[in-house]
Structure formats: structure tokens, C-alpha cells
Scaffold this motif. Structure first.
Motif, PDB file in Angstrom:
ATOM      1  N   ASP A 108       3.629  24.579  30.127  1.00 18.98           N
ATOM      2  CA  ASP A 108       3.310  23.175  29.877  1.00 18.98           C
ATOM      3  C   ASP A 108       2.056  22.714  30.592  1.00 18.98           C
ATOM      4  O   ASP A 108       1.294  21.908  30.070  1.00 18.98           O
ATOM      5  CB  ASP A 108       4.493  22.288  30.258  1.00 18.98           C
ATOM      6  N   ARG A 109       1.810  23.210  31.786  1.00 21.37           N
ATOM      7  CA  ARG A 109       0.646  22.711  32.525  1.00 21.37           C
ATOM      8  C   ARG A 109      -0.656  23.116  31.843  1.00 21.37           C
ATOM      9  O   ARG A 109      -1.715  22.572  32.150  1.00 21.37           O
ATOM     10  CB  ARG A 109       0.669  23.236  33.956  1.00 21.37           C
ATOM     11  N   ASP A 110      -0.571  24.068  30.903  1.00 18.47           N
ATOM     12  CA  ASP A 110      -1.753  24.462  30.160  1.00 18.47           C
ATOM     13  C   ASP A 110      -1.978  23.563  28.951  1.00 18.47           C
ATOM     14  O   ASP A 110      -3.058  23.015  28.766  1.00 18.47           O
ATOM     15  CB  ASP A 110      -1.623  25.925  29.711  1.00 18.47           C
ATOM     16  N   ALA A 154       5.868  33.241  14.373  1.00 21.33           N
ATOM     17  CA  ALA A 154       6.900  32.278  14.760  1.00 21.33           C
ATOM     18  C   ALA A 154       6.526  31.676  16.101  1.00 21.33           C
ATOM     19  O   ALA A 154       5.987  32.362  16.982  1.00 21.33           O
ATOM     20  CB  ALA A 154       8.272  32.954  14.853  1.00 21.33           C
ATOM     21  N   VAL A 155       6.807  30.385  16.260  1.00 13.94           N
ATOM     22  CA  VAL A 155       6.534  29.666  17.510  1.00 13.94           C
ATOM     23  C   VAL A 155       7.785  28.897  17.893  1.00 13.94           C
ATOM     24  O   VAL A 155       8.311  28.108  17.093  1.00 13.94           O
ATOM     25  CB  VAL A 155       5.342  28.702  17.359  1.00 13.94           C
ATOM     26  N   ASN A 156       8.260  29.127  19.114  1.00 17.96           N
ATOM     27  CA  ASN A 156       9.449  28.444  19.620  1.00 17.96           C
ATOM     28  C   ASN A 156       9.054  27.545  20.785  1.00 17.96           C
ATOM     29  O   ASN A 156       8.462  28.018  21.775  1.00 17.96           O
ATOM     30  CB  ASN A 156      10.491  29.475  20.084  1.00 17.96           C
ATOM     31  N   LEU A 157       9.352  26.263  20.677  1.00 11.53           N
ATOM     32  CA  LEU A 157       9.103  25.303  21.763  1.00 11.53           C
ATOM     33  C   LEU A 157      10.387  25.182  22.583  1.00 11.53           C
ATOM     34  O   LEU A 157      11.438  24.858  22.040  1.00 11.53           O
ATOM     35  CB  LEU A 157       8.713  23.939  21.203  1.00 11.53           C
ATOM     36  N   VAL A 158      10.279  25.450  23.868  1.00 11.81           N
ATOM     37  CA  VAL A 158      11.448  25.459  24.752  1.00 11.81           C
ATOM     38  C   VAL A 158      11.402  24.228  25.641  1.00 11.81           C
ATOM     39  O   VAL A 158      10.407  23.987  26.348  1.00 11.81           O
ATOM     40  CB  VAL A 158      11.483  26.733  25.609  1.00 11.81           C
ATOM     41  N   THR A 159      12.457  23.424  25.607  1.00 11.14           N
ATOM     42  CA  THR A 159      12.498  22.210  26.413  1.00 11.14           C
ATOM     43  C   THR A 159      12.854  22.526  27.860  1.00 11.14           C
ATOM     44  O   THR A 159      13.498  23.525  28.160  1.00 11.14           O
ATOM     45  CB  THR A 159      13.509  21.203  25.847  1.00 11.14           C
ATOM     46  N   ARG A 160      12.440  21.639  28.714  1.00  8.11           N
ATOM     47  CA  ARG A 160      12.657  21.798  30.148  1.00  8.11           C
ATOM     48  C   ARG A 160      14.060  21.341  30.531  1.00  8.11           C
ATOM     49  O   ARG A 160      14.571  20.358  30.000  1.00  8.11           O
ATOM     50  CB  ARG A 160      11.622  20.970  30.912  1.00  8.11           C
ATOM     51  N   GLU A 220       6.023  15.967  26.903  1.00  9.80           N
ATOM     52  CA  GLU A 220       6.349  16.167  28.320  1.00  9.80           C
ATOM     53  C   GLU A 220       7.672  16.891  28.538  1.00  9.80           C
ATOM     54  O   GLU A 220       7.954  17.342  29.643  1.00  9.80           O
ATOM     55  CB  GLU A 220       6.378  14.820  29.044  1.00  9.80           C
ATOM     56  N   LEU A 221       8.491  16.989  27.484  1.00  8.72           N
ATOM     57  CA  LEU A 221       9.769  17.678  27.618  1.00  8.72           C
ATOM     58  C   LEU A 221       9.656  19.171  27.344  1.00  8.72           C
ATOM     59  O   LEU A 221      10.601  19.916  27.604  1.00  8.72           O
ATOM     60  CB  LEU A 221      10.802  17.080  26.660  1.00  8.72           C
ATOM     61  N   ILE A 222       8.531  19.611  26.812  1.00  4.72           N
ATOM     62  CA  ILE A 222       8.363  21.018  26.472  1.00  4.72           C
ATOM     63  C   ILE A 222       7.904  21.787  27.706  1.00  4.72           C
ATOM     64  O   ILE A 222       6.886  21.468  28.312  1.00  4.72           O
ATOM     65  CB  ILE A 222       7.355  21.196  25.325  1.00  4.72           C
ATOM     66  N   GLU A 223       8.669  22.805  28.057  1.00  4.03           N
ATOM     67  CA  GLU A 223       8.340  23.617  29.227  1.00  4.03           C
ATOM     68  C   GLU A 223       7.401  24.761  28.895  1.00  4.03           C
ATOM     69  O   GLU A 223       6.501  25.081  29.663  1.00  4.03           O
ATOM     70  CB  GLU A 223       9.620  24.190  29.839  1.00  4.03           C
ATOM     71  N   ARG A 224       7.591  25.378  27.729  1.00  2.00           N
ATOM     72  CA  ARG A 224       6.729  26.494  27.360  1.00  2.00           C
ATOM     73  C   ARG A 224       6.732  26.657  25.840  1.00  2.00           C
ATOM     74  O   ARG A 224       7.636  26.197  25.144  1.00  2.00           O
ATOM     75  CB  ARG A 224       7.179  27.793  28.025  1.00  2.00           C
ATOM     76  N   VAL A 225       5.680  27.310  25.364  1.00  2.00           N
ATOM     77  CA  VAL A 225       5.524  27.628  23.951  1.00  2.00           C
ATOM     78  C   VAL A 225       5.556  29.147  23.830  1.00  2.00           C
ATOM     79  O   VAL A 225       4.713  29.839  24.386  1.00  2.00           O
ATOM     80  CB  VAL A 225       4.200  27.073  23.394  1.00  2.00           C
ATOM     81  N   GLU A 226       6.551  29.672  23.116  1.00  2.00           N
ATOM     82  CA  GLU A 226       6.711  31.110  22.946  1.00  2.00           C
ATOM     83  C   GLU A 226       6.144  31.514  21.591  1.00  2.00           C
ATOM     84  O   GLU A 226       6.520  30.953  20.562  1.00  2.00           O
ATOM     85  CB  GLU A 226       8.184  31.495  23.034  1.00  2.00           C
TER      86      GLU A 226
END
Length: 717
Positions: A72-74, A173-179, A149-155
Motif C-alpha cells: 500500500d505504501r507504494d 489476475a489481480v487480487n486486492l487484499v484488505t488490511r 486506504e483499506l487495501i494492504e497489498r495488490v497481488e
């Protein structure tokens, strides 16, 4: 030591330069992204609760050079006025918006103009976002309900090489993972250009034995258009995680979203060039729509006694869209105009389960994953002709029941510290049940209702070699597919293939030099049995011939200082029809060149920011390349400061105030004064004879926003 670095750099450069002859066209450029880790891992095992035991002490390695995980910080360093903009942190991924900010984005990846998601599988916490047999287009994937802001990382998993990916995962495929873990609660207020405003709260209270998160967002903007967009939306998100035992956790989440908007639509280039229409004007001011999405999902994770992992996901989604569009103006109906209304209402239920375990035998290490995915959609679709959002006639009134079952197995075998093989097999079965309430019962051979079934077997294989420390080479092969609209599957006399096969190939490499420079590159090919293309007069997609995409991707990230990073990535692709359709071999609107790069900083003092550039190259807008969608270069910037309990941020998009076209389409349209072929100006193509004149084939575009700024202030407590 230096000689080994030079050898690795030379090997990677030689590999990336070994691109097929097609790459003699445009010169590559690059895009950039700082990542939380120099060589980020691919999809990670589920986050473990404290105290959970595991025998695995290292990250699961890459399977392909193009897989990655972005933190997310990226992506939060970049301006993201729309939720889906965070996807542009993915190398070679570009998103645009057309027909208003409440409509799903248009996605570009690996030579695909995937429309709203036809060939890109999008997920949030493993819950699929793509909609099958959608009223506006197959695979429609709306991410406007996401709170960034709830997304922790993008896989990221590009290509067809991963057994857990099924429908729509052709380009990837892209998976958005929430924090789940928040350091503090926060309140954010912001606004800026185009009468934009935003409010956000995230509450993460400390509750013994629980991890609760409650978040809400409200947003509004008029956009840069002369006719105010009047976009308003809200998003709510609630999640609670409970550690049931030392070895298992249960997470429950609820989401709710609604939006309404007006749209200026796509304007014909000929009118703007002639000075009769403002760039940010509109031909029909009644376009727009409204949408709702509400969901609930539960995730159970546990470790077995033999240190295996079990993951279970169950979800339910309630969804509705009403969309008003006008792509052709007066081409079909010179009296009332060509406005259409598209409706989609559905309930989506699904269940995913997987079991992963590890074992050793005869000096070999085996990492096995078995899984199943079940999905059921109950859909009501409608298409109506309209005038000023008032219905004139009903064209489509259909109920659809569509279900799918996928099972997969993947074996990750480590032969030696420098050699791995990943073998996978996936089987999918689909059922289509269509009830067309307007079926033509008088004409034989014109069936538009019915039941059909289809299945597909998809083998996958990858080889990973590590000839030098911090260097890996990858060989990937796999089958994938996208499903087609159920209405096309059951219709007669010309049904479409239910499950369109895609076959992908990739060679790639990753290396790290001098403990600060990360490089990655790959060459790929993807053969698709049937291309889905956009049809402007219906506002949907239809199946065409087989296509082939070939391309090269390169990525680089340099740690200049402990707090300063430079990044760049470029994707060069060529997309063509395998057999000439008689009108040329170009896949219309397929991206040919995407470049991004920038410099990012996170200083220990609390100051952070980014200066980035994005370039999209020219691309053919028609199969014969008669019309060309013009590329652009845009510069964006952010600057912020994080204090002990507050944060201020300013994001500037289009810093150089470039006049650019965000979305572009080539289609036929007619304006009231265009009555004969001779009325089509140079640069367009007349369609139809004088007695049945349909209009001018021309570029239609949504203008990109001019220089604009958004500011926000956040308080943490």
C-alpha cells in the motif's frame, strides 16, 4: 563480486533484447514503482494469527518473472482520484474512465484492451469482481466501491500459468487484499479541483481477542466537463477477525456501495476539430447511471496437525446497474436518437476452498495445493431504447442462471536449491440457462432461450532455475479461458463458443545487483481462440476471430538512498488476428506501448512524495489501421507530510496540463446535419449509401482531465 554482477546484468539484458522481430516498431520506454521489498513475493499464504505455528520460515518464491506483490505504501504515493487508479502501480497495467465516474473502468494489460474486465480477472480478498453475462459487457468489473486506504497489498499474476485462476484470467489476475491490522483509527477530509470533495473514517478499536475494522467513505465531484458530472457515491466496509484457537481464525466482512452520476459520453473528434463542439462538451447530456453493490463474505483459515493449511471462503453479492448511453447519436433513429438503457440485476453466491500441504521424499520437496471454486449467478438483463432517459421500446428482457465449478491441483517440486518445477491442472464446468422473455417463437431456427453446458481442462507448467545468487530464470506455459455471454452461447443459428481457450507462453528473468538494483524482464505470447470486441451501437461485446499477442516487459527499481527510490517499467506488445478477417489484422484499440517511471521518497522526517510519468503509445483504432487512437504522456506528482497524529497530502494530476484523450473508440455515428456520405469530413469514413446512410466512422473520445489538484488532511487517534 563485480564481475558476477556484470555477468548477471549482461545475461538479463541479452535475454530481454531477444525479442521477436515484431518489436522493431516503437522504441520501448518505462514505468516505475517502488515496492515494499526489492523482489516482492507472489501470492502469500494467509496472514497468521499471533501464536500460530508453522514450519515454513521463508517466502514462497516466484513462479513467473511477471508476478509480483505491491504494498500500500507504494500505490498510495500516486494520485488516485478513482479507486481503480491504484491498479496502475502494476507494471504494464493502465486504467481509464469513460461515461462517468460510476461506471466500471476500462482496463489495459499485456496487449489487451480488456474493456471492463473481459480478459483480466479482478478479485478483492479472493471474491471475484468480474460479472458473467453482464448487461453492458462480458466480465464487467466495477471497483468503484473500494476504499484505497483499506487495501494492504495488490497481488499480481500475469498470464495463464496459475492453477487457482479460472474465468477471465487470460491476460492475468489481480487480487486486492484488505488490511486487518491498523496502527490507529483515522478521519480524512479532502477536496480540490472540479468541486471535488471526500470524507473518510476508519475505526479500528482495540478489542481483546478481536480485530474489528469499520470504515466509511463519501465522495463527490463534477469532473472537468461543461455539463457537471454530479457524481456522488458512498462506500461502507466492516470486517471483524476472531482468533478461534492457536491454529485458526475466522473473518467476517460486510460491504455496501451506491453511486449516481451524469456523463458527457464520448465526443466525436470531427466535431471538436471543426470547432463546433467544446472538448469537454457533450452531444447528449442525458447519459449517466446509478449502481449499487452489497456483499458479505466469510473466511476461515486453519493449520492442520501436519502443518498443512486450509482456507475456506464463502461469499454473497447483491448487485444492480442502470446505465444510459449514446454511442451513435442519430445513426439508427434519426428522429428520437440512439440513446440506450442497459440494466443488470443479480445475486451472486460463491464458495472457495483449498488445502495446501508440504512433504519431502527422496531428497525432493513437494508443496501441494488442492482447491475448488463454486459460483452461481442469478441475473436479469435488460436493454431499452430511450429518449432523455424515457423508455421507447424494450429490445432485451432476459433472465439468466449461470453456474460454474472449478477444481484444481498444483504441485510445486523443489529438486535442488537451483531447480524448481510447478505443475498444475485445472478443470472447469459451466452451466448456462437462458430465458429470453422476448424470444421470436414464430421464426424457426431463431432460438434465444435454452440450456447449455461446457467444460474445459487447463494444464499449467513452470520451470524455475537459479543459476546465480539473487538471479532466477523462468519458463512458463499454461492454458486459460474466458467465458462468453450466456445469451450468445444458447442462441441459434450462430452460437458462440462457451469457454474461449487461451494458451500462454513466457520466458523471464529476475536479478538483484549491488544490493540496490532490481531488474526483471520477460517475453510472452498468448493465443486466444476468439477475441471479444466492443460494439458501439449496442454498447456491449461480441466474439470475433482468433488472435495472437506477443510482447516484452521490463522492470527496474533502484534504491538511490535509504529513503529515495527510482523505478521504471515498460511493456511493448503487438496484437493481431491470426487469420485476416478481410478488413485488416490489427486488434482494434489493443495497447502497443505502455511506459511508466518516477522517483519516490519517504524521508524519516515524515516528508514523502513522488514525481511520475506515464506514457501510452499510439494504437490502431480499427482493424485496417485507418483510424489511430492517439497516445499521450502525462506527468503526476504527490507531496505529503506525516506527523505524529496527522498527515497532509497534495496530489497533482497532469502537472504539465497536457491535452490528452483518456478513452477512445472507433465507431459509426451520425449528427442531425449529416444526411449523406459527402457530409463526412476528411479523416473519417462514410458508412452506408445515401438511401441508408448510417453516418461517419470516426474516433470518439473522453477527454482526459486538465491540470488538477486534490488536497487532504488526516487525523489519527
Amino acid at each position: 563480486m563485480l564481475s558476477s554482477h556484470v555477468a548477471r546484468l549482461a545475461a538479463l539484458a541479452a535475454f530481454v533484447c531477444a525479442v521477436p522481430a515484431f518489436a522493431q516498431s516503437p522504441e520501448p520506454e518505462t514505468k516505475t514503482e517502488p515496492e515494499a521489498e526489492p523482489i516482492p513475493p507472489p501470492l502469500q499464504p494467509p496472514e497468521e494469527p499471533s501464536g500460530m505455528r508453522t514450519t515454513v520460515t521463508s517466502r514462497r518464491p516466484f513462479t513467473a518473472a511477471s508476478s509480483s506483490t505491491v504494498r500500500d505504501r507504494d500505490f498510495l504515493l500516486r494520485p488516485h482520484p478513482r479507486p481503480a487508479d491504484i491498479l496502475q502501480v502494476v507494471p504494464g497495467f493502465y486504467t481509464v474512465q469513460h461515461a462517468g465516474g460510476g461506471k466500471a473502468n476500462q482496463y489495459f494489460l499485456r496487449g489487451f484492451d480488456a474493456d471492463h474486465g473481459t480478459d483480466v480477472a479482478l478479485l478483492v480478498d479472493g471474491v471475484p469482481v468480474n460479472m458473467v453475462s453482464h448487461g453492458h459487457g462480458q466480465g464487467y468489473a466495477d471497483l468503484n466501491w473500494i476504499i484505497p486506504e483499506l487495501i494492504e497489498r495488490v497481488e499480481v499474476r500475469k498470464g495463464t500459468y496459475f492453477a487457482q485462476d479460472g474465468d477471465f484470467a487470460t491476460a492475468g489476475a489481480v487480487n486486492l487484499v484488505t488490511r486487518r491490522n491498523f496502527e490507529a483509527s483515522q478521519v480524512t477530509l479532502g477536496g480540490g479541483s472540479f468541486s471535488t470533495w471526500r470524507g473518510l473514517f476508519i475505526a479500528a478499536p482495540d478489542v481483546e481477542g478481536w480485530k474489528p475494522v469499520v470504515a466509511g467513505q463519501v465522495y463527490g465531484t463534477n469532473g472537468p466537463f461543461l455539463g457537471p458530472e454530479r457524481l456522488e457515491r458512498y462506500s461502507l466496509f466492516t470486517q471483524v477477525t476472531r482468533q478461534l484457537s492457536e491454529h485458526s481464525t475466522l473473518s467476517l466482512a460486510l460491504t455496501s456501495y451506491a453511486s449516481g452520476w451524469n456523463a458527457s459520453g464520448q465526443v466525436p473528434l470531427r466535431e471538436v476539430s471543426a470547432g463546433r463542439l467544446e472538448r469537454f462538451g457533450t452531444v447528449n447530456g442525458n447519459e449517466g447511471g446509478n449502481s449499487q453493490r452489497h456483499s458479505a463474505y466469510a473466511t476461515w483459515r486453519t493449520r492442520t496437525l501436519d502443518d498443512g493449511e486450509v482456507n475456506v471462503l464463502a461469499y454473497a453479492v447483491q448487485y444492480r446497474l442502470n446505465l444510459y448511453s449514446d454511442f451513435t447519436f442519430f445513426s439508427r433513429d434519426p428522429v428520437n436518437g440512439d440513446m440506450i438503457e442497459q440494466n443488470d440485476q443479480r445475486t451472486l453466491l460463491g464458495f472457495n476452498a483449498s488445502y495446501r500441504f508440504r512433504r519431502e521424499w527422496a531428497g525432493l520437496s513437494f508443496d501441494t495445493t488442492l482447491g475448488t471454486q463454486l459460483r452461481s449467478d442469478s441475473i436479469d438483463n435488460g436493454l431499452h431504447t430511450n429518449q432523455a432517459r424515457e423508455r421507447l421500446d424494450t429490445v432485451v428482457d432476459t433472465s439468466i442462471r449461470e453456474g460454474s465449478l472449478g477444481v484444481y491441483a498444483q504441485e510445486d517440486i523443489t529438486f535442488t536449491p537451483w531447480l524448481r518445477a510447478v505443475l498444475g491442472l485445472r478443470a472447469d464446468a459451466f452451466g448456462f440457462d437462458v430465458d429470453d422473455h422476448r424470444e421470436d417463437l414464430a421464426e424457426p431456427g431463431t432460438k434465444s432461450s435454452g440450456v447449455e453446458q461446457a467444460s474445459r481442462l487447463s494444464p499449467k507448467a513452470s520451470l524455475v532455475l537459479s543459476p546465480l545468487p539473487d538471479t532466477e530464470l523462468y519458463v512458463n506455459y499454461g492454458h486459460g479461458f474466458h467465458s462468453n455471454d450466456a445469451r450468445g452461447v444458447v442462441r441459434l443459428p450462430e452460437p458462440v463458443t462457451p469457454l474461449t481457450r487461451a494458451v500462454g507462453y513466457e520466458l523471464g528473468a529476475r536479478t538483484r545487483l549491488f544490493d540496490r538494483l532490481d531488474l526483471a524482464g520477460s517475453v510472452f505470447r498468448l493465443d486466444l481462440d476468439s477475441e471479444l470486441v466492443w460494439v458501439g451501437d449496442e454498447g456491449t461485446t461480441e466474439a470475433r476471430g482468433a488472435t495472437r499477442r506477443q510482447g516484452v516487459e521490463v522492470e527496474a527499481r533502484l534504491k538511490v538512498l535509504p529513503w529515495l527510490f527510482a523505478d521504471a517499467d515498460a511493456t511493448l506488445t503487438r496484437a493481431t488476428y491470426v487469420r485476416n478477417a478481410g478488413n485488416g489484422d490489427a486488434v482494434a484499440l489493443a495497447p502497443t506501448f505502455i511506459l511508466a517511471g518516477g522517483v519516490s521518497a519517504r524521508h524519516p522526517s515524515g516528508i514523502y512524495g513522488r514525481l511520475g510519468v506515464l506514457h501510452l503509445g499510439d494504437r490502431p483504432a480499427t482493424e485496417d489501421r485507418f483510424l489511430v487512437a492517439e497516445g499521450f504522456t502525462r506527468v503526476d506528482a504527490t507531496l505529503g507530510y506525516r506527523g505524529s497524529f496527522y498527515e497532509v497530502n497534495v496530489g497533482v494530476q497532469n502537472l504539465l496540463d497536457t491535452a490528452w484523450r483518456e478513452a477512445q473508440f472507433a465507431n459509426v455515428s451520425r449528427l442531425p446535419f449529416e444526411q449523406e456520405p459527402a457530409s463526412c469530413p476528411a479523416g473519417t469514413r462514410p458508412v452506408g449509401e445515401e438511401a441508408a446512410f448510417a453516418g461517419c466512422e470516426d474516433l470518439h473520445f473522453t477527454p482526459g482531465a486538465p491540470l488538477n489538484a486534490q488536497a487532504s488532511v488526516s487525523f489519527f487517534f
